[in-house]
Design a protein around this motif. Structure first.
Motif, PDB file in Angstrom:
ATOM      1  N   GLU A 126       0.830  -1.205   0.000  1.00 15.67           N
ATOM      2  CA  GLU A 126       0.000   0.000   0.000  1.00 15.67           C
ATOM      3  C   GLU A 126       0.867   1.260   0.000  1.00 15.67           C
ATOM      4  O   GLU A 126       0.558   2.242  -0.683  1.00 15.67           O
ATOM      5  N   ILE A 127       1.969   1.238   0.763  1.00 12.02           N
ATOM      6  CA  ILE A 127       2.873   2.395   0.794  1.00 12.02           C
ATOM      7  C   ILE A 127       3.489   2.611  -0.591  1.00 12.02           C
ATOM      8  O   ILE A 127       3.580   3.746  -1.077  1.00 12.02           O
ATOM      9  N   LEU A 180       0.815   4.254  -2.817  1.00 16.55           N
ATOM     10  CA  LEU A 180       0.590   5.665  -2.471  1.00 16.55           C
ATOM     11  C   LEU A 180       1.745   6.547  -2.933  1.00 16.55           C
ATOM     12  O   LEU A 180       1.536   7.611  -3.515  1.00 16.55           O
ATOM     13  N   LEU A 181       2.973   6.087  -2.679  1.00 20.49           N
ATOM     14  CA  LEU A 181       4.127   6.916  -3.032  1.00 20.49           C
ATOM     15  C   LEU A 181       4.300   7.019  -4.545  1.00 20.49           C
ATOM     16  O   LEU A 181       4.609   8.090  -5.066  1.00 20.49           O
ATOM     17  N   SER A 204       0.685   8.945  -5.779  1.00 21.99           N
ATOM     18  CA  SER A 204       0.113  10.161  -5.181  1.00 21.99           C
ATOM     19  C   SER A 204       1.131  11.091  -4.522  1.00 21.99           C
ATOM     20  O   SER A 204       0.758  12.162  -4.070  1.00 21.99           O
ATOM     21  N   SER A 205       2.399  10.712  -4.426  1.00 21.93           N
ATOM     22  CA  SER A 205       3.376  11.611  -3.787  1.00 21.93           C
ATOM     23  C   SER A 205       4.137  12.374  -4.867  1.00 21.93           C
ATOM     24  O   SER A 205       3.922  12.176  -6.064  1.00 21.93           O
ATOM     25  N   LEU A 264       6.883  11.761  -5.841  1.00 25.03           N
ATOM     26  CA  LEU A 264       7.621  10.781  -6.649  1.00 25.03           C
ATOM     27  C   LEU A 264       6.877  10.373  -7.909  1.00 25.03           C
ATOM     28  O   LEU A 264       7.465   9.790  -8.817  1.00 25.03           O
ATOM     29  N   GLU A 312       5.092  14.278   4.021  1.00 23.08           N
ATOM     30  CA  GLU A 312       4.217  13.829   2.942  1.00 23.08           C
ATOM     31  C   GLU A 312       3.755  12.389   3.187  1.00 23.08           C
ATOM     32  O   GLU A 312       2.590  12.056   2.953  1.00 23.08           O
ATOM     33  N   LEU A 347      -0.156  11.134   3.522  1.00 23.42           N
ATOM     34  CA  LEU A 347      -0.717  10.072   2.674  1.00 23.42           C
ATOM     35  C   LEU A 347      -1.272   8.929   3.519  1.00 23.42           C
ATOM     36  O   LEU A 347      -2.374   8.434   3.279  1.00 23.42           O
TER      37      LEU A 347
END
Lengths: 301, 301
Positions: A169-170, A173-174, A177-178, A180, B169, B173
Protein backbone atom coordinates in the motif's frame (compact mmCIF):
# COMPACT_ATOMS: atom_id res chain seq x y z
CA UNK A 1 -19.34 -15.71 -18.28
CA UNK A 2 -20.79 -18.93 -16.98
CA UNK A 3 -22.32 -21.61 -19.14
CA UNK A 4 -24.43 -24.41 -17.72
CA UNK A 5 -22.89 -27.09 -15.60
CA UNK A 6 -24.02 -28.91 -12.48
CA UNK A 7 -21.28 -28.48 -9.92
CA UNK A 8 -21.08 -30.48 -6.70
CA UNK A 9 -20.22 -27.30 -4.79
CA UNK A 10 -19.06 -23.71 -5.41
CA UNK A 11 -15.81 -22.06 -4.27
CA UNK A 12 -15.83 -18.27 -3.74
CA UNK A 13 -12.75 -16.08 -3.37
CA UNK A 14 -14.39 -12.76 -2.42
CA UNK A 15 -11.89 -10.04 -1.63
CA UNK A 16 -11.82 -6.27 -1.32
CA UNK A 17 -11.67 -5.64 -5.09
CA UNK A 18 -12.99 -8.77 -6.83
CA UNK A 19 -15.22 -11.82 -6.60
CA UNK A 20 -13.99 -15.06 -8.19
CA UNK A 21 -16.35 -18.02 -8.35
CA UNK A 22 -15.49 -21.62 -9.26
CA UNK A 23 -17.95 -24.41 -10.13
CA UNK A 24 -16.36 -27.45 -8.47
CA UNK A 25 -16.56 -31.24 -8.69
CA UNK A 26 -14.46 -32.53 -5.78
CA UNK A 27 -11.13 -30.74 -6.25
CA UNK A 28 -11.70 -30.10 -9.97
CA UNK A 29 -12.73 -26.75 -11.43
CA UNK A 30 -15.55 -27.26 -13.97
CA UNK A 31 -16.00 -23.60 -14.80
CA UNK A 32 -15.08 -20.18 -13.44
CA UNK A 33 -16.70 -16.75 -13.28
CA UNK A 34 -15.41 -13.37 -12.15
CA UNK A 35 -16.83 -9.98 -11.20
CA UNK A 36 -15.30 -6.72 -9.98
CA UNK A 37 -17.97 -6.55 -7.25
CA UNK A 38 -15.43 -6.60 -4.42
CA UNK A 39 -16.39 -6.05 -0.77
CA UNK A 40 -15.35 -2.39 -0.97
CA UNK A 41 -18.03 -1.61 -3.56
CA UNK A 42 -20.97 -3.36 -1.87
CA UNK A 43 -23.47 -2.60 0.87
CA UNK A 44 -24.40 -5.68 2.96
CA UNK A 45 -27.73 -6.12 1.11
CA UNK A 46 -25.99 -6.20 -2.28
CA UNK A 47 -23.89 -9.33 -1.72
CA UNK A 48 -26.69 -11.84 -2.29
CA UNK A 49 -28.06 -10.42 -5.60
CA UNK A 50 -24.50 -9.92 -6.96
CA UNK A 51 -23.66 -13.56 -6.18
CA UNK A 52 -27.02 -14.85 -7.45
CA UNK A 53 -26.46 -13.08 -10.80
CA UNK A 54 -22.94 -14.38 -11.24
CA UNK A 55 -23.57 -18.05 -10.46
CA UNK A 56 -27.20 -18.40 -11.58
CA UNK A 57 -26.41 -20.92 -14.37
CA UNK A 58 -24.73 -23.21 -11.80
CA UNK A 59 -27.60 -23.38 -9.32
CA UNK A 60 -29.44 -26.71 -9.27
CA UNK A 61 -31.28 -28.73 -6.70
CA UNK A 62 -28.46 -31.12 -5.90
CA UNK A 63 -25.90 -28.35 -5.36
CA UNK A 64 -23.99 -28.68 -2.10
CA UNK A 65 -22.33 -25.89 -0.15
CA UNK A 66 -21.01 -22.54 -1.33
CA UNK A 67 -17.75 -21.85 0.51
CA UNK A 68 -16.36 -18.32 0.62
CA UNK A 69 -13.16 -16.78 1.93
CA UNK A 70 -11.85 -13.22 2.11
CA UNK A 71 -13.16 -9.79 3.03
CA UNK A 72 -16.73 -10.98 2.40
CA UNK A 73 -16.50 -11.97 6.11
CA UNK A 74 -15.35 -8.56 7.36
CA UNK A 75 -17.47 -6.30 9.57
CA UNK A 76 -18.28 -4.23 6.44
CA UNK A 77 -18.87 -7.43 4.40
CA UNK A 78 -21.88 -9.70 3.90
CA UNK A 79 -21.79 -11.24 7.39
CA UNK A 80 -19.05 -10.88 9.98
CA UNK A 81 -17.10 -14.10 10.48
CA UNK A 82 -15.38 -13.80 13.88
CA UNK A 83 -11.59 -14.07 13.95
CA UNK A 84 -9.94 -17.20 15.37
CA UNK A 85 -6.89 -16.51 17.54
CA UNK A 86 -3.46 -17.98 16.69
CA UNK A 87 -1.80 -20.36 17.40
CA UNK A 88 -4.34 -22.55 15.59
CA UNK A 89 -4.90 -24.54 12.40
CA UNK A 90 -5.47 -22.17 9.48
CA UNK A 91 -9.08 -23.29 9.02
CA UNK A 92 -11.51 -25.16 11.29
CA UNK A 93 -15.14 -26.12 11.66
CA UNK A 94 -17.72 -23.62 12.82
CA UNK A 95 -18.05 -21.50 9.66
CA UNK A 96 -20.37 -18.51 9.52
CA UNK A 97 -23.50 -19.52 7.58
CA UNK A 98 -25.95 -17.57 5.42
CA UNK A 99 -29.02 -19.14 3.76
CA UNK A 100 -29.85 -17.50 0.45
CA UNK A 101 -33.45 -16.94 -0.70
CA UNK A 102 -32.87 -19.76 -3.20
CA UNK A 103 -32.29 -22.03 -0.19
CA UNK A 104 -28.59 -22.53 -0.95
CA UNK A 105 -26.23 -22.15 1.96
CA UNK A 106 -23.06 -20.00 1.94
CA UNK A 107 -20.34 -20.78 4.49
CA UNK A 108 -17.77 -18.04 5.22
CA UNK A 109 -14.32 -19.03 6.47
CA UNK A 110 -13.12 -17.14 9.58
CA UNK A 111 -10.04 -14.93 9.46
CA UNK A 112 -7.23 -15.20 12.01
CA UNK A 113 -6.18 -12.72 14.68
CA UNK A 114 -3.16 -12.24 16.92
CA UNK A 115 -2.98 -10.17 20.09
CA UNK A 116 0.73 -9.40 20.52
CA UNK A 117 1.61 -7.70 18.29
CA UNK A 118 -1.94 -6.98 17.09
CA UNK A 119 -2.57 -8.47 13.65
CA UNK A 120 -5.38 -9.85 11.49
CA UNK A 121 -5.85 -11.71 8.21
CA UNK A 122 -8.88 -12.61 6.07
CA UNK A 123 -8.52 -14.86 3.04
CA UNK A 124 -4.86 -15.74 3.58
CA UNK A 125 -5.83 -18.41 6.17
CA UNK A 126 -7.55 -20.32 3.33
CA UNK A 127 -4.48 -20.02 1.10
CA UNK A 128 -2.35 -21.30 3.99
CA UNK A 129 -4.69 -24.28 4.47
CA UNK A 130 -4.40 -24.94 0.72
CA UNK A 131 -0.62 -24.66 0.79
CA UNK A 132 -0.50 -27.17 3.67
CA UNK A 133 -2.86 -29.56 1.90
CA UNK A 134 -0.56 -29.43 -1.15
CA UNK A 135 2.57 -29.70 1.04
CA UNK A 136 1.61 -31.83 4.05
CA UNK A 137 3.91 -31.61 7.10
CA UNK A 138 5.67 -28.52 5.72
CA UNK A 139 7.21 -26.38 8.48
CA UNK A 140 8.65 -22.96 7.80
CA UNK A 141 7.75 -19.43 6.83
CA UNK A 142 5.30 -18.39 4.14
CA UNK A 143 5.69 -14.94 2.53
CA UNK A 144 2.39 -13.75 1.04
CA UNK A 145 2.99 -10.58 -1.03
CA UNK A 146 0.05 -8.23 -1.51
CA UNK A 147 -1.26 -4.78 -0.62
CA UNK A 148 -0.60 -5.90 2.95
CA UNK A 149 2.12 -8.54 2.75
CA UNK A 150 1.92 -11.29 5.39
CA UNK A 151 4.77 -13.41 6.80
CA UNK A 152 3.42 -16.53 8.45
CA UNK A 153 5.26 -18.99 10.68
CA UNK A 154 3.87 -22.53 10.22
CA UNK A 155 4.68 -25.49 12.40
CA UNK A 156 2.97 -28.88 12.83
CA UNK A 157 0.02 -27.79 10.67
CA UNK A 158 -0.66 -24.66 12.72
CA UNK A 159 -0.17 -20.94 12.23
CA UNK A 160 2.17 -20.13 15.12
CA UNK A 161 2.36 -16.35 14.49
CA UNK A 162 2.25 -13.84 11.66
CA UNK A 163 3.24 -10.29 10.74
CA UNK A 164 1.64 -7.92 8.24
CA UNK A 165 3.55 -5.16 6.42
CA UNK A 166 1.85 -2.24 4.66
CA UNK A 167 4.66 -2.22 2.07
CA UNK A 168 2.41 -2.76 -0.99
CA UNK A 169 0.00 0.00 0.00
CA UNK A 170 2.87 2.40 0.79
CA UNK A 171 4.43 1.65 -2.63
CA UNK A 172 1.13 2.40 -4.38
CA UNK A 173 0.59 5.66 -2.47
CA UNK A 174 4.13 6.92 -3.03
CA UNK A 175 4.32 5.97 -6.71
CA UNK A 176 0.86 7.31 -7.61
CA UNK A 177 0.11 10.16 -5.18
CA UNK A 178 3.38 11.61 -3.79
CA UNK A 179 5.91 13.96 -5.39
CA UNK A 180 7.62 10.78 -6.65
CA UNK A 181 4.81 10.26 -9.16
CA UNK A 182 6.66 12.70 -11.44
CA UNK A 183 9.76 10.47 -11.39
CA UNK A 184 8.30 6.95 -11.24
CA UNK A 185 7.66 5.75 -14.80
CA UNK A 186 4.96 3.02 -14.94
CA UNK A 187 5.92 -0.41 -16.27
CA UNK A 188 9.67 0.24 -15.99
CA UNK A 189 12.01 -2.05 -14.03
CA UNK A 190 15.73 -1.76 -13.41
CA UNK A 191 16.93 -4.93 -11.70
CA UNK A 192 20.25 -3.54 -10.50
CA UNK A 193 18.63 -0.33 -9.11
CA UNK A 194 16.24 -2.63 -7.21
CA UNK A 195 19.03 -4.76 -5.73
CA UNK A 196 21.12 -1.69 -4.81
CA UNK A 197 18.13 -0.20 -2.99
CA UNK A 198 17.41 -3.48 -1.16
CA UNK A 199 21.04 -3.62 0.02
CA UNK A 200 20.90 0.05 1.08
CA UNK A 201 17.76 -0.50 3.15
CA UNK A 202 19.19 -3.64 4.76
CA UNK A 203 22.17 -1.58 6.01
CA UNK A 204 20.29 1.63 6.81
CA UNK A 205 16.52 1.13 6.94
CA UNK A 206 16.14 4.38 8.91
CA UNK A 207 17.19 6.43 5.86
CA UNK A 208 14.18 5.42 3.77
CA UNK A 209 12.38 8.79 3.74
CA UNK A 210 15.62 10.56 2.65
CA UNK A 211 16.47 7.93 0.01
CA UNK A 212 13.02 8.45 -1.47
CA UNK A 213 13.44 12.23 -1.77
CA UNK A 214 16.87 11.65 -3.36
CA UNK A 215 15.06 9.77 -6.17
CA UNK A 216 13.08 12.93 -6.91
CA UNK A 217 16.05 15.29 -6.51
CA UNK A 218 18.30 13.05 -8.66
CA UNK A 219 15.65 13.22 -11.37
CA UNK A 220 15.36 17.04 -11.15
CA UNK A 221 19.15 17.36 -11.33
CA UNK A 222 19.31 14.79 -14.18
CA UNK A 223 21.65 12.56 -12.15
CA UNK A 224 19.49 9.42 -12.28
CA UNK A 225 18.80 6.93 -15.07
CA UNK A 226 15.32 7.43 -16.48
CA UNK A 227 13.22 4.50 -15.45
CA UNK A 228 15.22 3.44 -12.38
CA UNK A 229 13.08 5.24 -9.77
CA UNK A 230 10.25 2.69 -9.73
CA UNK A 231 12.55 -0.27 -9.03
CA UNK A 232 14.54 1.76 -6.48
CA UNK A 233 11.37 2.80 -4.61
CA UNK A 234 10.27 -0.84 -4.51
CA UNK A 235 13.75 -1.93 -3.38
CA UNK A 236 13.93 0.56 -0.49
CA UNK A 237 10.53 -0.58 0.82
CA UNK A 238 11.01 -4.33 0.30
CA UNK A 239 14.55 -4.06 1.71
CA UNK A 240 13.14 -2.67 4.99
CA UNK A 241 10.70 -5.54 5.16
CA UNK A 242 13.39 -8.17 4.47
CA UNK A 243 15.45 -6.60 7.27
CA UNK A 244 12.50 -6.63 9.69
CA UNK A 245 11.58 -10.25 8.94
CA UNK A 246 15.13 -11.62 9.16
CA UNK A 247 14.47 -13.26 12.57
CA UNK A 248 11.48 -14.91 10.90
CA UNK A 249 13.09 -16.37 7.76
CA UNK A 250 16.65 -16.99 8.95
CA UNK A 251 17.40 -20.72 8.79
CA UNK A 252 13.79 -21.61 7.90
CA UNK A 253 12.12 -23.20 4.89
CA UNK A 254 10.68 -20.34 2.90
CA UNK A 255 7.89 -20.29 0.32
CA UNK A 256 6.43 -17.28 -1.51
CA UNK A 257 2.76 -17.34 -2.40
CA UNK A 258 2.46 -15.64 -5.79
CA UNK A 259 4.03 -15.78 -9.24
CA UNK A 260 3.57 -12.15 -10.44
CA UNK A 261 5.93 -9.17 -10.51
CA UNK A 262 5.56 -8.36 -6.80
CA UNK A 263 6.29 -11.96 -5.74
CA UNK A 264 9.28 -12.03 -8.09
CA UNK A 265 10.62 -8.84 -6.48
CA UNK A 266 10.47 -10.50 -3.03
CA UNK A 267 12.15 -13.62 -4.43
CA UNK A 268 14.90 -11.49 -6.01
CA UNK A 269 15.52 -9.59 -2.76
CA UNK A 270 15.66 -12.79 -0.69
CA UNK A 271 17.79 -14.60 -3.24
CA UNK A 272 20.39 -11.80 -3.02
CA UNK A 273 20.57 -12.55 0.73
CA UNK A 274 21.32 -16.19 -0.13
CA UNK A 275 17.83 -17.29 0.86
CA UNK A 276 16.16 -19.65 -1.64
CA UNK A 277 12.37 -19.56 -1.75
CA UNK A 278 9.86 -21.79 -3.53
CA UNK A 279 7.14 -19.89 -5.43
CA UNK A 280 3.57 -21.17 -5.29
CA UNK A 281 0.57 -20.21 -7.42
CA UNK A 282 -1.94 -18.25 -5.32
CA UNK A 283 -5.12 -19.38 -7.08
CA UNK A 284 -4.05 -23.00 -6.77
CA UNK A 285 -3.51 -22.50 -3.02
CA UNK A 286 -6.86 -20.72 -2.58
CA UNK A 287 -8.75 -23.49 -4.38
CA UNK A 288 -6.90 -26.21 -2.46
CA UNK A 289 -7.84 -24.37 0.77
CA UNK A 290 -11.52 -24.03 -0.10
CA UNK A 291 -11.51 -27.70 -1.20
CA UNK A 292 -10.02 -28.70 2.18
CA UNK A 293 -12.78 -26.74 3.93
CA UNK A 294 -15.38 -28.46 1.73
CA UNK A 295 -13.95 -31.89 2.64
CA UNK A 296 -14.11 -31.01 6.37
CA UNK A 297 -17.69 -29.82 5.96
CA UNK A 298 -18.80 -32.99 4.16
CA UNK A 299 -17.14 -35.12 6.83
CA UNK A 300 -19.18 -33.29 9.51
CA UNK A 301 -22.54 -33.73 7.82
CA UNK B 1 -6.56 42.76 2.27
CA UNK B 2 -4.14 45.57 1.61
CA UNK B 3 -4.79 49.21 2.37
CA UNK B 4 -2.65 52.01 0.95
CA UNK B 5 0.90 52.45 2.05
CA UNK B 6 4.08 53.35 0.21
CA UNK B 7 6.60 50.61 0.95
CA UNK B 8 10.30 50.92 0.18
CA UNK B 9 10.30 47.36 -1.18
CA UNK B 10 8.11 44.24 -1.22
CA UNK B 11 8.95 40.79 0.21
CA UNK B 12 7.26 37.75 -1.38
CA UNK B 13 7.14 34.25 0.12
CA UNK B 14 5.64 32.32 -2.81
CA UNK B 15 5.41 28.60 -2.18
CA UNK B 16 3.59 25.59 -3.57
CA UNK B 17 0.30 26.36 -1.80
CA UNK B 18 0.30 30.07 -0.89
CA UNK B 19 1.60 33.51 -1.71
CA UNK B 20 2.43 35.84 1.20
CA UNK B 21 3.33 39.46 0.43
CA UNK B 22 4.83 42.02 2.82
CA UNK B 23 5.06 45.78 2.28
CA UNK B 24 8.46 46.63 3.78
CA UNK B 25 10.32 49.69 5.04
CA UNK B 26 13.89 48.49 5.68
CA UNK B 27 13.39 45.47 7.95
CA UNK B 28 9.94 46.60 9.13
CA UNK B 29 6.67 45.14 7.89
CA UNK B 30 4.20 47.97 7.11
CA UNK B 31 1.41 45.72 5.89
CA UNK B 32 0.84 42.16 4.74
CA UNK B 33 -1.38 40.39 2.18
CA UNK B 34 -2.00 36.73 1.47
CA UNK B 35 -3.49 34.61 -1.30
CA UNK B 36 -3.92 30.88 -1.84
CA UNK B 37 -2.55 31.28 -5.38
CA UNK B 38 0.39 28.93 -4.78
CA UNK B 39 2.72 27.77 -7.55
CA UNK B 40 0.80 24.49 -7.89
CA UNK B 41 -2.38 26.28 -8.99
CA UNK B 42 -0.83 28.65 -11.57
CA UNK B 43 0.28 28.50 -15.18
CA UNK B 44 3.40 30.61 -15.89
CA UNK B 45 1.31 33.42 -17.46
CA UNK B 46 -0.88 33.72 -14.35
CA UNK B 47 1.83 34.71 -11.88
CA UNK B 48 2.04 38.37 -12.93
CA UNK B 49 -1.72 39.19 -12.86
CA UNK B 50 -2.15 37.34 -9.52
CA UNK B 51 0.69 39.34 -7.99
CA UNK B 52 -0.45 42.64 -9.58
CA UNK B 53 -3.94 42.16 -8.07
CA UNK B 54 -2.67 41.33 -4.60
CA UNK B 55 -0.19 44.19 -4.22
CA UNK B 56 -1.81 46.85 -6.41
CA UNK B 57 -2.43 49.32 -3.51
CA UNK B 58 1.30 49.21 -2.66
CA UNK B 59 2.64 50.04 -6.14
CA UNK B 60 4.03 53.57 -6.46
CA UNK B 61 6.73 55.24 -8.51
CA UNK B 62 9.38 55.20 -5.84
CA UNK B 63 8.95 51.50 -5.05
CA UNK B 64 12.23 49.55 -5.04
CA UNK B 65 12.65 45.85 -5.68
CA UNK B 66 10.19 43.00 -5.20
CA UNK B 67 12.12 40.04 -3.79
CA UNK B 68 10.61 36.55 -3.96
CA UNK B 69 11.62 33.16 -2.63
CA UNK B 70 10.13 29.67 -2.92
CA UNK B 71 8.62 27.47 -5.61
CA UNK B 72 7.87 30.59 -7.71
CA UNK B 73 11.40 29.93 -9.04
CA UNK B 74 10.80 26.25 -9.93
CA UNK B 75 10.76 24.95 -13.50
CA UNK B 76 6.93 24.93 -13.30
CA UNK B 77 6.93 28.37 -11.63
CA UNK B 78 7.02 31.93 -12.97
CA UNK B 79 10.65 31.82 -14.11
CA UNK B 80 13.21 29.14 -13.37
CA UNK B 81 15.90 30.34 -10.96
CA UNK B 82 18.87 27.97 -11.40
CA UNK B 83 20.05 26.05 -8.33
CA UNK B 84 23.32 27.01 -6.66
CA UNK B 85 25.47 24.06 -5.56
CA UNK B 86 26.48 23.59 -1.92
CA UNK B 87 28.80 24.22 -0.15
CA UNK B 88 27.92 27.90 -0.51
CA UNK B 89 26.35 30.83 1.35
CA UNK B 90 22.56 30.37 1.56
CA UNK B 91 21.89 33.39 -0.69
CA UNK B 92 24.09 35.34 -3.10
CA UNK B 93 23.99 37.95 -5.83
CA UNK B 94 22.83 37.09 -9.33
CA UNK B 95 19.09 36.76 -8.73
CA UNK B 96 16.72 35.81 -11.54
CA UNK B 97 14.93 38.97 -12.70
CA UNK B 98 11.52 39.60 -14.22
CA UNK B 99 10.29 43.06 -15.27
CA UNK B 100 6.53 43.45 -14.84
CA UNK B 101 4.39 45.40 -17.32
CA UNK B 102 4.13 48.10 -14.63
CA UNK B 103 7.91 48.44 -14.88
CA UNK B 104 8.53 47.04 -11.39
CA UNK B 105 11.25 44.42 -11.12
CA UNK B 106 10.86 41.07 -9.34
CA UNK B 107 14.00 39.26 -8.18
CA UNK B 108 13.74 35.52 -7.49
CA UNK B 109 16.16 33.92 -5.03
CA UNK B 110 17.88 30.74 -6.28
CA UNK B 111 17.38 27.41 -4.55
CA UNK B 112 20.27 25.17 -3.52
CA UNK B 113 21.29 21.79 -4.89
CA UNK B 114 23.58 18.99 -3.80
CA UNK B 115 24.99 16.19 -5.97
CA UNK B 116 25.86 13.42 -3.51
CA UNK B 117 23.38 12.42 -2.29
CA UNK B 118 21.12 14.26 -4.75
CA UNK B 119 19.05 16.94 -2.99
CA UNK B 120 17.37 20.28 -3.67
CA UNK B 121 15.69 23.11 -1.73
CA UNK B 122 13.70 26.21 -2.75
CA UNK B 123 12.64 28.75 -0.16
CA UNK B 124 14.51 27.20 2.77
CA UNK B 125 17.78 28.87 1.63
CA UNK B 126 16.15 32.25 2.35
CA UNK B 127 15.00 31.10 5.81
CA UNK B 128 18.55 29.88 6.49
CA UNK B 129 19.96 33.28 5.42
CA UNK B 130 17.44 34.91 7.76
CA UNK B 131 18.32 32.59 10.63
CA UNK B 132 22.02 33.41 10.15
CA UNK B 133 21.33 37.15 9.99
CA UNK B 134 19.43 36.84 13.30
CA UNK B 135 22.14 34.57 14.77
CA UNK B 136 25.45 35.66 13.22
CA UNK B 137 28.35 33.16 13.46
CA UNK B 138 25.99 30.32 14.47
CA UNK B 139 27.40 26.89 13.57
CA UNK B 140 25.35 23.73 13.87
CA UNK B 141 22.39 21.89 12.41
CA UNK B 142 19.05 23.39 11.46
CA UNK B 143 15.97 21.12 11.38
CA UNK B 144 13.27 22.57 9.09
CA UNK B 145 10.03 20.56 9.52
CA UNK B 146 7.59 20.56 6.61
CA UNK B 147 6.05 18.37 3.91
CA UNK B 148 9.67 17.61 3.05
CA UNK B 149 11.68 18.18 6.22
CA UNK B 150 15.24 19.44 5.70
CA UNK B 151 18.26 19.00 7.97
CA UNK B 152 20.96 21.54 7.17
CA UNK B 153 24.56 21.60 8.33
CA UNK B 154 25.77 25.21 8.70
CA UNK B 155 29.37 26.27 9.27
CA UNK B 156 31.13 29.63 8.87
CA UNK B 157 28.06 31.19 7.27
CA UNK B 158 27.77 28.46 4.59
CA UNK B 159 25.44 25.54 3.93
CA UNK B 160 27.90 22.63 4.07
CA UNK B 161 25.37 19.89 3.21
CA UNK B 162 21.69 19.02 3.68
CA UNK B 163 19.27 16.10 3.70
CA UNK B 164 15.56 16.07 2.86
CA UNK B 165 13.09 13.55 4.32
CA UNK B 166 9.63 12.87 2.84
CA UNK B 167 8.31 12.22 6.37
CA UNK B 168 5.60 14.92 6.31
CA UNK B 169 4.22 13.83 2.94
CA UNK B 170 4.27 10.14 3.99
CA UNK B 171 2.39 11.03 7.19
CA UNK B 172 -0.28 12.90 5.21
CA UNK B 173 -0.72 10.07 2.67
CA UNK B 174 -0.93 7.36 5.33
CA UNK B 175 -3.27 9.25 7.66
CA UNK B 176 -5.61 10.46 4.90
CA UNK B 177 -5.46 7.87 2.11
CA UNK B 178 -4.32 4.48 3.49
CA UNK B 179 -6.23 1.86 5.48
CA UNK B 180 -5.02 3.77 8.58
CA UNK B 181 -7.46 6.61 7.79
CA UNK B 182 -10.13 4.52 9.55
CA UNK B 183 -8.05 4.48 12.76
CA UNK B 184 -6.37 7.89 12.76
CA UNK B 185 -8.68 10.39 14.44
CA UNK B 186 -7.97 13.99 13.32
CA UNK B 187 -6.87 16.51 15.95
CA UNK B 188 -6.04 13.85 18.55
CA UNK B 189 -2.63 13.61 20.21
CA UNK B 190 -1.33 11.11 22.75
CA UNK B 191 2.10 12.26 23.95
CA UNK B 192 3.14 8.95 25.47
CA UNK B 193 2.04 6.94 22.40
CA UNK B 194 4.19 9.34 20.34
CA UNK B 195 7.27 8.89 22.54
CA UNK B 196 6.85 5.09 22.67
CA UNK B 197 6.67 4.99 18.88
CA UNK B 198 9.75 7.23 18.52
CA UNK B 199 11.71 4.92 20.85
CA UNK B 200 10.48 1.85 18.94
CA UNK B 201 11.61 3.28 15.60
CA UNK B 202 14.99 4.32 17.01
CA UNK B 203 15.61 0.68 18.04
CA UNK B 204 13.99 -0.99 15.02
CA UNK B 205 13.39 1.42 12.15
CA UNK B 206 13.04 -1.51 9.71
CA UNK B 207 9.77 -2.58 11.38
CA UNK B 208 7.88 0.58 10.39
CA UNK B 209 5.53 -0.97 7.82
CA UNK B 210 4.54 -3.71 10.31
CA UNK B 211 4.12 -1.30 13.23
CA UNK B 212 1.75 0.74 11.07
CA UNK B 213 -0.45 -2.24 10.23
CA UNK B 214 -0.50 -3.15 13.94
CA UNK B 215 -2.15 0.24 14.58
CA UNK B 216 -5.01 -0.78 12.29
CA UNK B 217 -5.22 -4.35 13.63
CA UNK B 218 -5.10 -3.16 17.24
CA UNK B 219 -8.01 -0.88 16.46
CA UNK B 220 -10.04 -3.68 14.79
CA UNK B 221 -9.39 -5.96 17.78
CA UNK B 222 -10.18 -3.12 20.22
CA UNK B 223 -6.73 -3.42 21.82
CA UNK B 224 -5.64 0.22 21.27
CA UNK B 225 -6.67 3.43 22.98
CA UNK B 226 -8.96 5.45 20.75
CA UNK B 227 -7.07 8.48 19.57
CA UNK B 228 -3.54 7.13 20.01
CA UNK B 229 -3.01 6.02 16.38
CA UNK B 230 -2.31 9.50 15.02
CA UNK B 231 0.48 10.22 17.50
CA UNK B 232 1.90 6.70 17.10
CA UNK B 233 1.97 7.02 13.29
CA UNK B 234 3.78 10.36 13.64
CA UNK B 235 6.17 8.85 16.20
CA UNK B 236 7.14 5.87 14.02
CA UNK B 237 7.92 8.15 11.08
CA UNK B 238 9.72 10.90 13.02
CA UNK B 239 11.61 8.26 15.03
CA UNK B 240 13.06 6.85 11.79
CA UNK B 241 14.14 10.32 10.77
CA UNK B 242 15.77 11.06 14.14
CA UNK B 243 17.66 7.75 13.82
CA UNK B 244 18.81 8.57 10.29
CA UNK B 245 19.98 12.08 11.18
CA UNK B 246 21.84 11.08 14.36
CA UNK B 247 25.27 11.49 12.70
CA UNK B 248 24.10 14.99 11.74
CA UNK B 249 22.85 16.30 15.09
CA UNK B 250 25.07 14.39 17.53
CA UNK B 251 27.19 16.86 19.49
CA UNK B 252 26.01 19.84 17.40
CA UNK B 253 24.08 23.00 18.16
CA UNK B 254 20.55 22.32 17.03
CA UNK B 255 17.76 24.73 16.09
CA UNK B 256 14.27 23.90 14.80
CA UNK B 257 12.63 26.29 12.36
CA UNK B 258 8.96 26.34 13.26
CA UNK B 259 6.67 26.77 16.26
CA UNK B 260 3.62 24.68 15.25
CA UNK B 261 2.52 21.14 16.09
CA UNK B 262 4.91 19.44 13.67
CA UNK B 263 7.93 21.40 14.96
CA UNK B 264 6.88 20.61 18.54
CA UNK B 265 6.76 16.90 17.69
CA UNK B 266 10.35 17.04 16.42
CA UNK B 267 11.40 18.96 19.52
CA UNK B 268 9.71 16.36 21.75
CA UNK B 269 11.38 13.46 19.96
CA UNK B 270 14.82 15.10 20.14
CA UNK B 271 14.35 16.17 23.73
CA UNK B 272 13.66 12.53 24.71
CA UNK B 273 17.09 11.70 23.23
CA UNK B 274 18.63 14.34 25.52
CA UNK B 275 19.09 16.78 22.64
CA UNK B 276 17.98 20.34 23.40
CA UNK B 277 16.86 22.43 20.43
CA UNK B 278 16.03 26.12 20.09
CA UNK B 279 12.77 26.85 18.23
CA UNK B 280 12.66 29.73 15.78
CA UNK B 281 9.67 31.41 14.14
CA UNK B 282 9.60 30.59 10.41
CA UNK B 283 8.02 33.82 9.18
CA UNK B 284 10.52 35.87 11.12
CA UNK B 285 13.36 33.89 9.50
CA UNK B 286 11.85 34.23 6.01
CA UNK B 287 11.46 38.00 6.37
CA UNK B 288 14.97 38.38 7.81
CA UNK B 289 16.27 36.38 4.83
CA UNK B 290 14.43 38.46 2.22
CA UNK B 291 15.60 41.60 4.05
CA UNK B 292 19.21 40.37 3.90
CA UNK B 293 18.81 39.79 0.14
CA UNK B 294 17.34 43.29 -0.22
CA UNK B 295 20.32 44.78 1.65
CA UNK B 296 22.76 42.92 -0.65
CA UNK B 297 20.85 44.13 -3.70
CA UNK B 298 20.90 47.77 -2.56
CA UNK B 299 24.62 47.54 -1.85
CA UNK B 300 25.21 46.33 -5.43
CA UNK B 301 23.26 49.09 -7.14
Amino acid sequence: MTGTCTPEWIALDWGTSNLRAFAMQGATVLERAESNAGMRKLEPAQFEPVLQDLIDPWLHEGLGALIACGMVGARQGWAEAPYRAVPCAPVAEGLTQITMQSGHRVHIVSGLSQTAPPDVMRGEETQIAGFLSLNPKWDGVLCMPGTHTKWVHLSAGEVVSFQTFMTGEIFALLSESSVLRHSVVPDTWDGSAFQDAVADSLSHPERMAAKLFALRAGDLLKLNDQGSARAALSGYLIGMEIAATRPYWLGQNLAILGMGAQAQAYQGALSAQGVPATMVDTERATLAGLTAVHRQLKACI
